[in-house]
Design an enzyme around this catalytic site. Structure first.
Site, PDB file in Angstrom:
ATOM      1  N   LYS A 150       0.954  -1.153  -0.076  1.00 25.15           N
ATOM      2  CA  LYS A 150      -0.121   0.108   0.018  1.00 25.15           C
ATOM      3  C   LYS A 150       0.834   1.346  -0.022  1.00 25.15           C
ATOM      4  CE  LYS A 150      -0.540   1.154   4.665  1.00 25.15           C
ATOM      5  NZ  LYS A 150      -1.125   1.470   5.824  1.00 25.15           N
ATOM      6  N   ASP A 179      -0.703  -6.871   2.230  1.00 31.28           N
ATOM      7  CA  ASP A 179      -1.263  -6.246   3.385  1.00 31.28           C
ATOM      8  C   ASP A 179      -0.645  -7.047   4.682  1.00 31.28           C
ATOM      9  OD1 ASP A 179      -2.971  -5.541   5.567  1.00 31.28           O
ATOM     10  OD2 ASP A 179      -4.851  -5.265   3.977  1.00 31.28           O
ATOM     11  N   HIS A 180       0.253  -6.291   5.171  1.00 29.69           N
ATOM     12  CA  HIS A 180       0.824  -6.932   6.222  1.00 29.69           C
ATOM     13  C   HIS A 180      -0.108  -7.494   7.552  1.00 29.69           C
ATOM     14  CE1 HIS A 180       1.351  -3.018   7.981  1.00 29.69           C
ATOM     15  NE2 HIS A 180       1.200  -3.624   9.077  1.00 29.69           N
ATOM     16  N   HIS A 242      -6.444  -2.550   5.330  1.00 30.58           N
ATOM     17  CA  HIS A 242      -6.267  -3.255   6.441  1.00 30.58           C
ATOM     18  C   HIS A 242      -7.866  -3.664   7.050  1.00 30.58           C
ATOM     19  CE1 HIS A 242      -2.233  -2.493   6.087  1.00 30.58           C
ATOM     20  NE2 HIS A 242      -2.335  -1.292   6.784  1.00 30.58           N
TER      21      HIS A 242
HETATM   22  P1  NAD Z   1      11.830   5.584   2.184  1.00 30.26           P
HETATM   23  O1  NAD Z   1      11.638   7.039   1.649  1.00 30.26           O
HETATM   24  O2  NAD Z   1      12.445   5.433   3.540  1.00 30.26           O
HETATM   25  O3  NAD Z   1      12.794   4.754   1.037  1.00 30.26           O
HETATM   26  C1  NAD Z   1      12.485   5.004  -0.351  1.00 30.26           C
HETATM   27  C2  NAD Z   1      13.444   4.073  -1.085  1.00 30.26           C
HETATM   28  O4  NAD Z   1      13.608   4.411  -2.155  1.00 30.26           O
HETATM   29  C3  NAD Z   1      15.183   4.754  -0.627  1.00 30.26           C
HETATM   30  O5  NAD Z   1      15.775   3.358  -0.630  1.00 30.26           O
HETATM   31  C4  NAD Z   1      15.555   5.333  -1.889  1.00 30.26           C
HETATM   32  O6  NAD Z   1      16.858   5.358  -2.376  1.00 30.26           O
HETATM   33  C5  NAD Z   1      14.740   4.538  -2.926  1.00 30.26           C
HETATM   34  N1  NAD Z   1      14.472   5.351  -4.047  1.00 30.26           N
HETATM   35  C6  NAD Z   1      14.138   6.891  -4.446  1.00 30.26           C
HETATM   36  N2  NAD Z   1      13.985   7.208  -5.532  1.00 30.26           N
HETATM   37  C7  NAD Z   1      14.536   6.091  -6.151  1.00 30.26           C
HETATM   38  C8  NAD Z   1      14.901   6.024  -7.673  1.00 30.26           C
HETATM   39  N3  NAD Z   1      14.554   6.914  -8.392  1.00 30.26           N
HETATM   40  N4  NAD Z   1      15.218   4.695  -8.034  1.00 30.26           N
HETATM   41  C9  NAD Z   1      15.464   3.847  -7.160  1.00 30.26           C
HETATM   42  N5  NAD Z   1      15.306   4.022  -5.956  1.00 30.26           N
HETATM   43  C10 NAD Z   1      14.919   5.034  -5.462  1.00 30.26           C
HETATM   44  O7  NAD Z   1      10.367   4.795   2.075  1.00 30.26           O
HETATM   45  P2  NAD Z   1       9.871   3.705   2.991  1.00 30.26           P
HETATM   46  O8  NAD Z   1       9.234   4.119   4.123  1.00 30.26           O
HETATM   47  O9  NAD Z   1      10.887   2.578   3.158  1.00 30.26           O
HETATM   48  O10 NAD Z   1       8.645   3.091   1.819  1.00 30.26           O
HETATM   49  C11 NAD Z   1       8.797   2.233   0.876  1.00 30.26           C
HETATM   50  C12 NAD Z   1       7.275   1.998   0.151  1.00 30.26           C
HETATM   51  O11 NAD Z   1       6.617   1.127   1.295  1.00 30.26           O
HETATM   52  C13 NAD Z   1       6.328   3.155   0.155  1.00 30.26           C
HETATM   53  O12 NAD Z   1       5.587   2.673  -0.902  1.00 30.26           O
HETATM   54  C14 NAD Z   1       5.588   3.085   1.423  1.00 30.26           C
HETATM   55  O13 NAD Z   1       4.287   3.558   0.958  1.00 30.26           O
HETATM   56  C15 NAD Z   1       5.502   1.485   1.607  1.00 30.26           C
HETATM   57  N6  NAD Z   1       5.265   1.099   3.216  1.00 30.26           N
HETATM   58  C16 NAD Z   1       6.180   1.592   4.147  1.00 30.26           C
HETATM   59  C17 NAD Z   1       6.054   1.363   5.298  1.00 30.26           C
HETATM   60  C18 NAD Z   1       6.984   1.521   6.393  1.00 30.26           C
HETATM   61  O14 NAD Z   1       6.855   1.192   7.528  1.00 30.26           O
HETATM   62  N7  NAD Z   1       8.125   2.549   6.156  1.00 30.26           N
HETATM   63  C19 NAD Z   1       4.721   0.723   5.659  1.00 30.26           C
HETATM   64  C20 NAD Z   1       3.741   0.255   4.803  1.00 30.26           C
HETATM   65  C21 NAD Z   1       4.104   0.623   3.393  1.00 30.26           C
END
Ligand code: NAD
Length: 489
Positions: A150, A179-180, A242
């Protein structure tokens, strides 16, 4: 005693966004646990792929820090950590240009026959372009899987566009939409409880169940993610995915087999049977809220950075599943931030006993409740009426039959994080606990009119105190039906 594990085949897992927050907090620690348990083989390769200029050693150092930050010392023996870090590699890649793609192809070239998974742990705007590029560069083998999470769209139209982009490069059988919540042991136990015991199924319907309450409460606020959260709100962030998934698992018919499409077909039927909530009905069936300023922090509006925002940090909805099993049995959904506790549960409230033989002095007979707790402590509790112990006459009191999984299975089990289970299911090729594209679209089809009505001025957000169980209007929603919310605790 250690939980039984079945090893998965050798694999190459490419984590786009391998340096991001999700990878650090969940994916790297989860993969480490699966390696230590013997489930992930030592010849597996985990390739971080992100934009930062890192080499392999720097990525390994980054992963080591993640393990040190998120795992207690006793869970990361030095020899296991270094063996795990040896499995890691890194490619600098830009999802939106040609940079790095040939390096990635080189790294993967000797693994054509292995399971290959691409985990897109990046912002959703990259999902389509990365999927397309994997296709164009010939990196998708028959054993390739694509994992996304998501937000999967922000309405039906954008979800359809995303599904179309993914489908252009991958078959539906290769797409794993996480969906964790579905990776939680208790959620899978809900299915075991319903479909492995003859006890519950005969009474799992509106004749015996008065109503269902699904609560996902958080004690924290939106914090410094306020600006981002304000674009979505609780409806998009929690209900569309969720909460509706939990409702589906509670309400679905028994599938003929525990296999991916049989389970997902049944969930889809539930989503399609949800009674539409549109227009003026939203005022009666939906409550939205925003937390006020409190001793523990600023108000939602301050954290969102927009004093005019109408986005909800709390929502309660009365939903109905229009089919024979559930006719007349409401499903009350409630989720919010800055509530009194962090607590997620599904509570099945059975009907009251039709008549008390014990008289007024015995006290009130409360309807039985089956409570499935997802967090913080996974477990299942059945509340029964029993005789209050002692010689003071026949008094009846409510007491729980309690099963807390971490301690009650006769063995010390570390409860695996949902991501551990789901990552291994990806490698095994089991889609049962992942959402199919049509499910995601059906959920948006139900939510879209609610969001539209709210944006047009209905169900205005009411303010609620931090540390409460939400706005008064949410209590009134149930009070009007002569029911009460369970306390969030
Ligand atoms: P983040 O911003 O911490 O990390 C993003 C990553 O994407 C980084 O490693 C960055 O280097 C990489 N990145 C950015 N632009 C890029 C490009 N052009 N090419 C290649 N790599 C690129 O984000 P996050 O919190 O880790 O979230 C990632 C995904 O997971 C999102 O879709 C978010 O909605 C989803 N998500 C995250 C969580 C969480 O707990 N953090 C929970 C549920 C869903």
């Amino acid at each position: 005693m250690v939980a039984k594990t079945v090893p998965v085949p050798s694999f190459d897992l490419v984590v786009f966004g391998g340096t991001g927050d999700l990878a650090r907090r969940k994916l790297i620690p989860g993969l480490f646990h699966r390696f230590v348990s013997g489930q992930a083989p030592g010849d597996a390769r985990i390739i971080g792929a992100a934009r930062q200029e890192l080499d392999r050693a720097a990525f390994q150092a980054h992963a080591r820090e993640a393990l040190e930050e998120f795992l207690p010392e006793g869970q990361r023996p030095a020899d296991q950590v270094s063996a795990f870090l040896d499995m890691l590699d890194y490619v600098r890649i830009d999802a939106m240009s040609d940079d790095g793609w040939s390096d990635l192809a080189d790294r993967l070239s000797d693994g054509e026959d292995r399971v290959r998974a691409f985990y897109l742990s990046v912002a959703p705007r990259f999902f389509g372009p990365i999927a397309a590029r994997i296709g164009e560069t010939g990196l998708a083998t028959p054993k390739t899987r694509l994992v996304v999470e998501k937000p999967l769209g922000r309405d039906l139209a954008s979800a359809k566009t995303l599904n179309g982009e993914l489908a252009a490069a991958f078959d539906e059988s290769q797409i794993y939409r996480i969906d964790h919540y579905l990776g939680k042991e208790t959620v899978q136990n809900l299915m075991a409880l319903r479909f492995a015991n003859a006890l519950f199924e005969p009474i799992w319907n509106g004749h015996h169940i008065d109503h269902v309450q699904i609560t996902a409460a958080e004690s924290v606020g939106v914090g410094n993610r306020g600006g981002y959260y304000d674009q979505n709100g609780a409806m998009r962030d929690m209900v569309q995915n969720h909460m509706l998934q939990l409702l589906c698992l509670t309400a679905m018919e028994p599938p003929s087999h525990f296999d991916p499409d049989a389970v997902r077909d049944e969930k889809l039927k539930v989503l399609k049977a949800l009674s539409p909530v549109t227009g003026a009905a939203v005022d009666d069936l939906v409550v939205r809220g925003q937390y006020s300023k409190g001793p523990d922090g600023p108000s939602y509006l301050e954290e969102a950075g927009d004093p005019e925002s109408r986005t909800e940090s709390f929502v309660a909805i009365k939903a109905q599943v229009d089919n024979w099993r559930w006719a007349g049995t409401p499903f009350y959904l409630r989720t919010g931030k800055r509530l009194s506790a962090r607590h997620t549960e599904i509570a099945i409230r059975f009907k009251d006993a039709p008549h008390s033989i014990f008289g007024d002095s015995a006290g009130m007979l409360k309807g039985n409740a089956l409570v499935i707790t997802l967090q913080p402590n996974e477990g299942i509790q059945l509340r029964l009426n029993i005789k209050d112990p002692g010689p003071g006459g026949m008094r009846v009191t409510s007491a729980p039959l309690d099963m807390s999984f971490a301690t009650d299975l006769g063995r010390e089990v570390r409860m695996p994080d949902a991501y551990e289970r789901l990552l291994m299911d990806v490698i095994r090729g089991d889609q049962t606990l992942f959402m199919r594209g049509d499910e995601v679209e059906a959920a948006w089809a139900w939510i879209d009119p609610i969001i539209e009505a709210c944006e047009a001025g209905r169900a205005d957000p009411a303010h609620y105190a931090q540390g409460s169980d939400g706005p008064m209007e949410s209590h009134i929603l149930l009070h009007n039906d002569k029911r009460r919310w369970r306390e969030v605790d």
